[in-house]
Design a protein around this motif. Structure first.
Motif, PDB file in Angstrom:
ATOM      1  N   TYR A   1       0.853  -1.180   0.000  1.00 52.71           N
ATOM      2  CA  TYR A   1       0.000   0.000   0.000  1.00 52.71           C
ATOM      3  C   TYR A   1       0.894   1.237   0.000  1.00 52.71           C
ATOM      4  N   LEU A   2       0.701   2.085  -1.022  1.00 57.35           N
ATOM      5  CA  LEU A   2       1.461   3.322  -1.142  1.00 57.35           C
ATOM      6  C   LEU A   2       0.588   4.513  -0.750  1.00 57.35           C
ATOM      7  N   GLU A   3       1.191   5.445  -0.035  1.00 58.91           N
ATOM      8  CA  GLU A   3       0.514   6.696   0.272  1.00 58.91           C
ATOM      9  C   GLU A   3       1.476   7.828  -0.061  1.00 58.91           C
ATOM     10  N   ASN A   4       0.982   8.775  -0.857  1.00 62.03           N
ATOM     11  CA  ASN A   4       1.822   9.860  -1.364  1.00 62.03           C
ATOM     12  C   ASN A   4       3.034   9.314  -2.104  1.00 62.03           C
ATOM     13  N   GLY A   5       2.816   8.195  -2.820  1.00 59.05           N
ATOM     14  CA  GLY A   5       3.864   7.603  -3.643  1.00 59.05           C
ATOM     15  C   GLY A   5       4.877   6.778  -2.887  1.00 59.05           C
ATOM     16  N   LYS A   6       4.718   6.610  -1.564  1.00 58.58           N
ATOM     17  CA  LYS A   6       5.691   5.893  -0.744  1.00 58.58           C
ATOM     18  C   LYS A   6       5.073   4.599  -0.197  1.00 58.58           C
ATOM     19  N   PRO A   7       5.808   3.471  -0.250  1.00 62.85           N
ATOM     20  CA  PRO A   7       5.311   2.240   0.365  1.00 62.85           C
ATOM     21  C   PRO A   7       5.114   2.440   1.867  1.00 62.85           C
ATOM     22  N   LEU A   8       3.907   2.191   2.346  1.00 61.48           N
ATOM     23  CA  LEU A   8       3.566   2.442   3.747  1.00 61.48           C
ATOM     24  C   LEU A   8       3.285   1.158   4.520  1.00 61.48           C
ATOM     25  N   VAL A   9       2.667   0.175   3.845  1.00 58.04           N
ATOM     26  CA  VAL A   9       2.288  -1.074   4.502  1.00 58.04           C
ATOM     27  C   VAL A   9       2.434  -2.226   3.518  1.00 58.04           C
ATOM     28  N   MET A  10       2.964  -3.353   3.990  1.00 57.90           N
ATOM     29  CA  MET A  10       2.887  -4.601   3.239  1.00 57.90           C
ATOM     30  C   MET A  10       1.794  -5.470   3.853  1.00 57.90           C
TER      31      MET A  10
END
Length: 338
Positions: free
Chosen positions: A309-318
């Motif tokens: 899961y990406l938020e603001n283009g950054k991986p945040l959660v697997m």
């Protein structure tokens, strides 16, 4: 001279993975919770679309009785609250007669696209005894489960709202086509930097003995989430058993990454153009285990269906589907260090 694109391959997903606690585990007493995929809603909450199989039918009923449900949380790592069932098999007369499984949810240009796998029994009407056989049996090339495995196809449902209604279609979105053969499953989609779309799917490697399977992956391109999707000649992964691809475009590094499980560990591959793939510099992401917030290593039997899961283009959660040594399952949510 400028930095060459290949020099940007420095993302270390393994080092980013943090420990989990009980709030990062999503469990259901009546269903096996499995792979999941999420989007952030206009309400600011996180909406999880997750695979479930009835415990009464056994874990292998993913091929016959899978469904996609939705849950909501204030955090992308949970805890999650079940909202309702989103999609199930539509029954006789439909290409997606049995099961809805191996799904991914995306929001593109204001619409929600729920890609999924389903199957059918063709012209054969299964009796309850035969259906139970498919649920409980292991794959053989000439048994009923083998037949329904070959009928796996990828479809999509579309909605204007996270709450639905979901529009489905009379035909699958993706059929098997060389370089993959027999069936298609394990769909993953990302938007290309040029505004188009890239999809990775898993099928069978052609020209294999009837009683053997080598899973392989291929890439498709389209200018719209509904296609038409154009299969590309060069495989993503060949001559190597792997599945459950999860692809995303890294805007900072100007390259694609794709995660998969290889029946013993998770690996990560990368590509600058989305067509030519190689192992990432930090290829091995995880063995079949995860860490708790106390630093305990928990060994598992299966660590599959990874999504990022990406938020603001950054991986945040697997997220992942976990099969424990005792045979129980749950959906897992691993925070990723920024």
């Amino acid at each position: 001279m400028g930095v060459r694109a290949k020099d940007t391959d420095d993302y270390n997903l393994s080092a980013a993975m943090q420990g989990v606690n009980q709030s990062n585990i999503f469990y259901d007493k009546e269903f096996f919770n499995w792979g999941s995929s999420m989007v952030k809603g206009d309400d600011g909450k996180y909406h999880l679309f997750y695979a479930q199989m009835p415990r009464k039918h056994g874990f292998y009923s993913w091929l016959t009785d899978g469904r996609v449900s939705r849950a909501v949380a204030d955090s992308p790592t949970g805890p999650w609250t079940h909202v309702g069932v989103v999609l199930e098999g539509r029954g006789d007369g439909h290409w997606d007669q049995y099961t809805v499984h191996c799904h991914k949810i995306y929001k593109f240009d204001g619409k929600y696209y729920l890609y999924y796998m389903s199957t059918n029994s063709g012209d054969m009407d299964l009796t309850q005894a035969q259906l139970e056989e498919v649920r409980r049996s292991k794959w053989k090339p000439d048994n009923l489960r083998g037949m329904m495995r070959l009928n796996q196809r990828i479809g999509v449902a579309v909605a204007d709202s996270i709450d639905g209604p979901w529009k489905r279609f009379d035909k699958p979105l993706i059929e098997p086509e060389l370089p993959v053969a027999n069936q298609v499953n394990n769909v993953s989609v990302t938007q290309r930097p040029d505004g188009g779309y890239l999809m990775i799917v898993r099928g069978d490697q052609p020209d294999q003995p009837k009683d053997e399977i080598i899973r392989m992956q291929a890439v498709l391109l389209a200018n719209h989430p509904l296609g038409p999707w154009h299969m590309q000649e060069k495989p993503v992964v060949k001559d190597y058993n792997s599945e459950d691809p999860e692809v995303w475009y890294d805007e900072e590094r100007k390259r694609y990454y794709s995660l998969y499980h290889a029946f013993g560990y998770m690996g990560m591959i990368t590509s600058v153009d989305g067509l030519n793939w190689q192992r990432a510099k930090n290829y091995k992401v995880s063995d079949k285990s995860y860490l708790t917030t106390e630093g305990k290593k928990v060994a598992v039997r299966r660590f599959e269906r990874p999504t990022i899961y990406l938020e603001n283009g950054k991986p945040l959660v697997m997220t992942a589907g976990i099969l424990m040594p005792d045979g129980d399952t749950h959906s897992l949510f691993i925070p990723l260090k920024q």
